[in-house]
Design an enzyme around this catalytic site. Sequence first.
Site, PDB file in Angstrom:
ATOM      1  CG  HIS A 378      -3.542  -3.119   4.972  1.00  0.00           C
ATOM      2  ND1 HIS A 378      -3.667  -2.429   3.793  1.00  0.00           N
ATOM      3  CD2 HIS A 378      -4.409  -2.546   5.839  1.00  0.00           C
ATOM      4  CE1 HIS A 378      -4.568  -1.465   3.947  1.00  0.00           C
ATOM      5  NE2 HIS A 378      -5.028  -1.507   5.180  1.00  0.00           N
ATOM      6  CD  GLU A 380      -0.288  -5.964   1.037  1.00  0.00           C
ATOM      7  OE1 GLU A 380      -1.126  -6.107   1.962  1.00  0.00           O
ATOM      8  OE2 GLU A 380      -0.471  -5.196   0.086  1.00  0.00           O
ATOM      9  CB  CYS A 433      -2.897   0.077   0.034  1.00  0.00           C
ATOM     10  SG  CYS A 433      -2.082  -0.090   1.623  1.00  0.00           S
ATOM     11  CB  CYS A 528       0.905  -2.365   1.856  1.00  0.00           C
ATOM     12  SG  CYS A 528      -0.250  -2.911   3.132  1.00  0.00           S
TER      13      CYS A 528
HETATM   14 ZN   LIG Z   1      -2.268  -2.328   2.295  1.00  0.00          ZN
END
Ligand SMILES: [Zn+2]
Length: 718
Positions: A378, A380, A433, A528
Amino acid sequence: MWRTGAPNQNLLENDDFPSLGTSQTRRATKKSSAALQSYPEPVVGPPVGHVTQAAGDTSESLSRPVKKSERAAMQQVVSQTLKTHRPKKIPPELIQGFIDGEKNPVSALMEYSAMSRLATTFQECAPVNPSLGMRFACSCTVDGQEFPQGQGKTKKEAKTNAAKNAFTELLNLEVDDEPDASKVLYDALGRKIVLNSDNSDSGIKVVTTMDREESNNKMLTAAGALTRNPISVLQEFCQKKRMPFTISASDVAGPDGFIASICVNNEEQPIAQAPGKTKKEAKRLAADNAVQFLMQLDAPQMPEEEATHFDKVASCAHHKLYKLLQGIPEYLAGRKVMSAFVLQKDEELGEVVALGTGNTCINGDGLSMDGRVINDSHAEVIARRALVKYFYSEAKNFYQGNASIFVESPCTPGLLSLHPDISIHHYISTAPCGDGALFSPSELHEYITEDEGYTPFVSDRELVLLGEEGVERIENGVHLPTFTSDAHGNLRTKIETGEGTIPLEKNQEYVQTWDGIIQGKRLRTMSCSDKILRWNVLGVQGCLLSHFIEPVYITSVTLGNLFDHGHLSRAVCCRMPEVVNTLLPEGYMLNHPYLGRVTLYDAPRGCEKTNTLCVNWSLDHDKIEICDGRTGKSIETSPFRTGESGASRLCKAGFLHRYRELSKISGKQHLLGAGNYLDAKKLNAKYEEAKKTFRDLIKERGYGHWVTKPVEQGLFKK
Ligand SMILES: [Zn+2]
Ligand SMILES: [Zn+2]
């Protein structure tokens, strides 16, 4: 803009770490564990070396596994025999049927082979680039000649594509990018329009041999994509923008050669021109210029005077990404979730030091014991890993006496800390997320506000609900988290091969074991939002680097889309109780960063869900690395690669290598005693204590148990 530190003398060395000859992936251990428990061995991927079909007039079926040399010899004999027969005449309907897509490619090829007396075989094989969702591959051999393999999500699809490739090449059906006519037209979808010179009355014919989805697949599997024909790149770009364009070349050569021009949107004035020794060369050069020009227009605008801090952070981040991706084909770069860290010195907004794009996690069967894959891709998380890599190079700069963002810590002897004038700002193109994205977007947009009431610190929803006083408090740095549902605050995990996140059982520990995942249990990775919460307690630097530097906390978080102060503050800091500050070891604290949204600057939105590729970059190295989130490794066409194995520079092994290097340079010899990755972490008792405090409090709050990867992942030694 200002630069920090001196560039490393040997950039490659800095990114390099020992590569292993054999990769200890889960797949490798699968066999042994299955054998030990005497289970039938599971079939992994398509079997190799198995001929599934023979064609032409061969009398015997080649259904048993055949060695490659044996097979080639056999084909030679068969085709020699067949050539003594006279081939039949090929009906044009057969070829037309194939071109029009009405005839199944396998049948078309088989019929053609039979009529031409050519021995044709299909063979399942290992995909050349198996990481892009194409699990199966099939190669087709006609008359001893092997054609490019076809790939597919199923065996059938792979075979169909293999037949398509073979038939297309065999009959020279591929459309040349240099047709006879000097002018080629493309429609708004990027389809080539051929001017029929034989019969001008019939007008313009649109060639549609592939539908859009298929052509996208073709683009995704194309190898060597970074050195592609600029005309294809232009075509792809215009297709995305739904912008019709024309390429034309002068009929006669002038003093500079032929001149090619490119026009878009039916305008007469060309957007790009270029001379060339041949028409073909001129067209390619012109297409290249056109792509550069169009991408420039597409570039995010730099901020204006009235831009807020959050606007500036976002603009910096997107501008950097745009520059890094120039010349990289759109489908490789993708428009995905993106995240970046921006360094600020004094009041001046400095520069992007690390960034990442992506929104996928590794497949369970890609999990590795050698520390050479990235589990969570992801944006981040990738950006954070890139930031840590940048920190390592800056710490190295400090110990080598170069300019650095680090200084000797005034509080803890033996550790470095961030220069007091420097702050770090985090940008994410959308809500992280997990807990931070736990609301419906319409919830934010059902409130319409007057322009003058606007502030970047809260959403429209909050502007109405909180009133002037509440908004003012937030503007002054107070966090007012939203807790309106039982679901709010819970830890959540990303799930393998799935979008979104799911909550954890509240009072039950979820233990992931190596053999559990081997037997097909879905791999779960913390969301995240949960990871950012952790960074706000333990710092962004991670465990290994904490041997050298004090915790580094982020000063502000900017969201490009889906910003809501109440939801974001809950997710990234406020769900952690303040009491944590009295329990954490010295140097650690609960950090509440400034939170805000982008307004003036229009952050590009949207993510391509089907694209699993992700990009990483940090200031200590100029090239980007492109990885496939599903495999956790870099792709063959990535501008930066560590070596043949494709281990990402952001993998655990890379960081263990940097940790050892820094241990030597800093004179902390005792750190070299750690035998493996996990040991190196355990050596840092203070960080481990902080981590335990963090997890215990989360659990106590009833938010669930932090899920970790199987311990076997941390046992690699180099
Ligand atoms: Zn994420
Ligand atoms: Zn907070």
